[in-house]
Write a protein that holds these residues in place. Structure first.
Motif, PDB file in Angstrom:
ATOM      1  N   ALA A 181       5.678   9.572  77.572  1.00 44.78           N
ATOM      2  CA  ALA A 181       6.901  10.073  76.936  1.00 44.78           C
ATOM      3  C   ALA A 181       8.086   9.205  77.351  1.00 44.78           C
ATOM      4  CB  ALA A 181       7.144  11.524  77.343  1.00 44.78           C
ATOM      5  N   PRO A 182       9.116   9.132  76.512  1.00 44.43           N
ATOM      6  CA  PRO A 182      10.313   8.381  76.898  1.00 44.43           C
ATOM      7  C   PRO A 182      11.125   9.135  77.938  1.00 44.43           C
ATOM      8  CG  PRO A 182      10.632   9.410  74.757  1.00 44.43           C
ATOM      9  CD  PRO A 182       9.216   9.684  75.161  1.00 44.43           C
ATOM     10  N   SER A 183      11.880   8.392  78.743  1.00 44.05           N
ATOM     11  CA  SER A 183      12.775   9.017  79.722  1.00 44.05           C
ATOM     12  C   SER A 183      13.972   8.104  79.963  1.00 44.05           C
ATOM     13  CB  SER A 183      12.053   9.290  81.045  1.00 44.05           C
ATOM     14  OG  SER A 183      11.645   8.085  81.668  1.00 44.05           O
ATOM     15  N   ALA A 184      15.074   8.697  80.384  1.00 49.72           N
ATOM     16  CA  ALA A 184      16.291   7.928  80.658  1.00 49.72           C
ATOM     17  C   ALA A 184      16.025   6.911  81.762  1.00 49.72           C
ATOM     18  CB  ALA A 184      17.423   8.870  81.069  1.00 49.72           C
ATOM     19  N   ASN A 185      16.356   5.653  81.495  1.00 52.44           N
ATOM     20  CA  ASN A 185      16.148   4.553  82.451  1.00 52.44           C
ATOM     21  C   ASN A 185      14.700   4.435  82.923  1.00 52.44           C
ATOM     22  OD1 ASN A 185      18.878   3.662  82.501  1.00 52.44           O
ATOM     23  ND2 ASN A 185      19.374   5.394  83.828  1.00 52.44           N
ATOM     24  N   ASN A 186      13.777   4.989  82.154  1.00 51.38           N
ATOM     25  CA  ASN A 186      12.348   4.968  82.496  1.00 51.38           C
ATOM     26  C   ASN A 186      12.071   5.544  83.881  1.00 51.38           C
ATOM     27  OD1 ASN A 186       9.649   4.467  81.811  1.00 51.38           O
ATOM     28  ND2 ASN A 186       9.663   2.461  82.790  1.00 51.38           N
ATOM     29  N   VAL A 187      12.856   6.546  84.280  1.00 53.17           N
ATOM     30  CA  VAL A 187      12.684   7.167  85.603  1.00 53.17           C
ATOM     31  C   VAL A 187      11.420   8.027  85.661  1.00 53.17           C
ATOM     32  CG1 VAL A 187      13.722   8.864  87.186  1.00 53.17           C
ATOM     33  CG2 VAL A 187      15.121   7.066  86.179  1.00 53.17           C
ATOM     34  N   GLN A 188      11.016   8.600  84.533  1.00 54.30           N
ATOM     35  CA  GLN A 188       9.824   9.444  84.456  1.00 54.30           C
ATOM     36  C   GLN A 188       9.897  10.598  85.467  1.00 54.30           C
ATOM     37  OE1 GLN A 188       6.312   6.722  84.469  1.00 54.30           O
ATOM     38  NE2 GLN A 188       7.894   5.139  84.243  1.00 54.30           N
ATOM     39  N   PRO A 189      10.917  11.463  85.342  1.00 49.51           N
ATOM     40  CA  PRO A 189      11.138  12.504  86.343  1.00 49.51           C
ATOM     41  C   PRO A 189      10.298  13.751  86.123  1.00 49.51           C
ATOM     42  CG  PRO A 189      12.836  12.653  84.697  1.00 49.51           C
ATOM     43  CD  PRO A 189      11.945  11.501  84.291  1.00 49.51           C
ATOM     44  N   TRP A 190       9.037  13.572  85.825  1.00 48.52           N
ATOM     45  CA  TRP A 190       8.144  14.711  85.610  1.00 48.52           C
ATOM     46  C   TRP A 190       6.969  14.639  86.565  1.00 48.52           C
ATOM     47  CZ3 TRP A 190       9.327  11.754  81.020  1.00 48.52           C
ATOM     48  CH2 TRP A 190       8.534  10.601  80.869  1.00 48.52           C
ATOM     49  N   ARG A 191       6.539  15.803  86.979  1.00 49.33           N
ATOM     50  CA  ARG A 191       5.347  15.945  87.806  1.00 49.33           C
ATOM     51  C   ARG A 191       4.577  17.143  87.259  1.00 49.33           C
ATOM     52  NH1 ARG A 191       7.599  11.991  88.678  1.00 49.33           N
ATOM     53  NH2 ARG A 191       8.193  11.002  90.634  1.00 49.33           N
ATOM     54  N   PHE A 192       3.270  17.167  87.470  1.00 51.60           N
ATOM     55  CA  PHE A 192       2.448  18.240  86.926  1.00 51.60           C
ATOM     56  C   PHE A 192       1.487  18.770  87.990  1.00 51.60           C
ATOM     57  CE2 PHE A 192       3.458  15.276  83.481  1.00 51.60           C
ATOM     58  CZ  PHE A 192       4.146  16.128  82.628  1.00 51.60           C
ATOM     59  N   ILE A 193       1.462  20.067  88.128  1.00 48.30           N
ATOM     60  CA  ILE A 193       0.453  20.734  88.953  1.00 48.30           C
ATOM     61  C   ILE A 193      -0.599  21.222  87.975  1.00 48.30           C
ATOM     62  CG2 ILE A 193      -0.024  22.665  90.494  1.00 48.30           C
ATOM     63  CD1 ILE A 193       3.004  22.473  91.301  1.00 48.30           C
ATOM     64  N   VAL A 194      -1.791  20.664  88.044  1.00 42.69           N
ATOM     65  CA  VAL A 194      -2.856  20.961  87.092  1.00 42.69           C
ATOM     66  C   VAL A 194      -3.885  21.863  87.787  1.00 42.69           C
ATOM     67  CG1 VAL A 194      -4.615  19.973  85.585  1.00 42.69           C
ATOM     68  CG2 VAL A 194      -2.464  18.725  86.000  1.00 42.69           C
ATOM     69  N   ALA A 195      -4.023  23.077  87.261  1.00 42.20           N
ATOM     70  CA  ALA A 195      -4.893  24.079  87.891  1.00 42.20           C
ATOM     71  C   ALA A 195      -5.946  24.558  86.894  1.00 42.20           C
ATOM     72  CB  ALA A 195      -4.054  25.246  88.393  1.00 42.20           C
ATOM     73  N   ARG A 196      -7.199  24.257  87.189  1.00 40.29           N
ATOM     74  CA  ARG A 196      -8.304  24.696  86.325  1.00 40.29           C
ATOM     75  C   ARG A 196      -8.710  26.134  86.663  1.00 40.29           C
ATOM     76  NH1 ARG A 196     -11.420  21.277  83.456  1.00 40.29           N
ATOM     77  NH2 ARG A 196     -11.009  19.046  83.572  1.00 40.29           N
ATOM     78  N   ARG A 197      -9.072  26.881  85.607  1.00 36.35           N
ATOM     79  CA  ARG A 197      -9.556  28.249  85.805  1.00 36.35           C
ATOM     80  C   ARG A 197     -10.735  28.250  86.788  1.00 36.35           C
ATOM     81  NH1 ARG A 197     -10.742  29.466  80.710  1.00 36.35           N
ATOM     82  NH2 ARG A 197     -12.895  28.791  81.007  1.00 36.35           N
TER      83      ARG A 197
END
Length: 197
Positions: free
Chosen positions: A52-68
């Motif tokens: 995904a695009p982000s301002a200044n390519n900072v990529q300020p996203w993180r994901f906690i992925v939890a499987r059932r």
């Protein structure tokens, strides 16, 4: 058992032509509690978020992925509030969407929430393309999740995405069952566009 088999009834009634993944995307609550998502498919969905695009390519996203079936899934599910707990346990995966709202020096990242939203939108469209469904949730205990996953300063859980395959509508509480099959609607485009050249 009631499954929504005519998925065209859930398609968006658009005023302009859109790609099929957008027309067909909707937010179910009835997920199949036995369906699994393969590692490659899950990686593909997350890869869409990564690009995904982000301002200044900072990529300020993180994901906690939890499987059932994992302790992490239980932790995320237990932090949900209200009706979200009544149905989200059937999703194959719960993803906590985290924004990096400040850098290492504590300087606010003004665009972080916007950028995270774009990443989650990319994830949702890719999931739809893969034959999966997503449902975004904002009703959860932010402090509880932050503590449970050791999120430090500058990291803020913003939303949770339920990811999975369609399930039995009859498994939902009555109030949610009615919402599951209700006609979809959106405000007219004219109400959303403030000015158009």
């Amino acid at each position: 058992m009631t499954l929504i088999t005519d998925l065209t009834s859930r398609n968006a009634d658009t005023d302009a032509p859109l790609i099929s993944a957008l027309v067909e995307r909707w937010s179910p609550r009835a997920f199949d509690p036995t369906a699994e998502i393969g590692a490659d498919t899950l990686r593909t969905v997350l890869e869409a978020a990564r690009w995904a695009p982000s301002a200044n390519n900072v990529q300020p996203w993180r994901f906690i992925v939890a499987r059932r079936g994992t302790p992490e899934f239980t932790t995320v599910h237990d932090a949900l509030l209200g009706f979200n707990q009544a149905w989200a346990d059937s999703a194959a995966v719960l993803i906590v969407n985290v924004a990096e709202v400040a850098d290492e020096q504590g300087t606010p990242r003004r665009w972080a929430l916007y950028d995270l939203g774009q990443a989650v939108a990319h994830l949702s469209v890719q999931a739809q393309h893969e034959g999966l469904h997503t449902h975004q949730m904002g009703g959860f205990d932010v402090a509880r999740l932050s503590e449970a996953f050791g999120l430090g300063d500058g990291l803020e859980p913003v939303s949770i995405t339920a990811l999975g395959s369609l399930g039995d509508v009859d498994a939902l509480p009555e109030q949610l069952r009615q919402r599951e099959v209700a006609p979809r609607s959106r405000k007219p485009l004219g109400e959303l566009v403030i000015t158009a050249a």
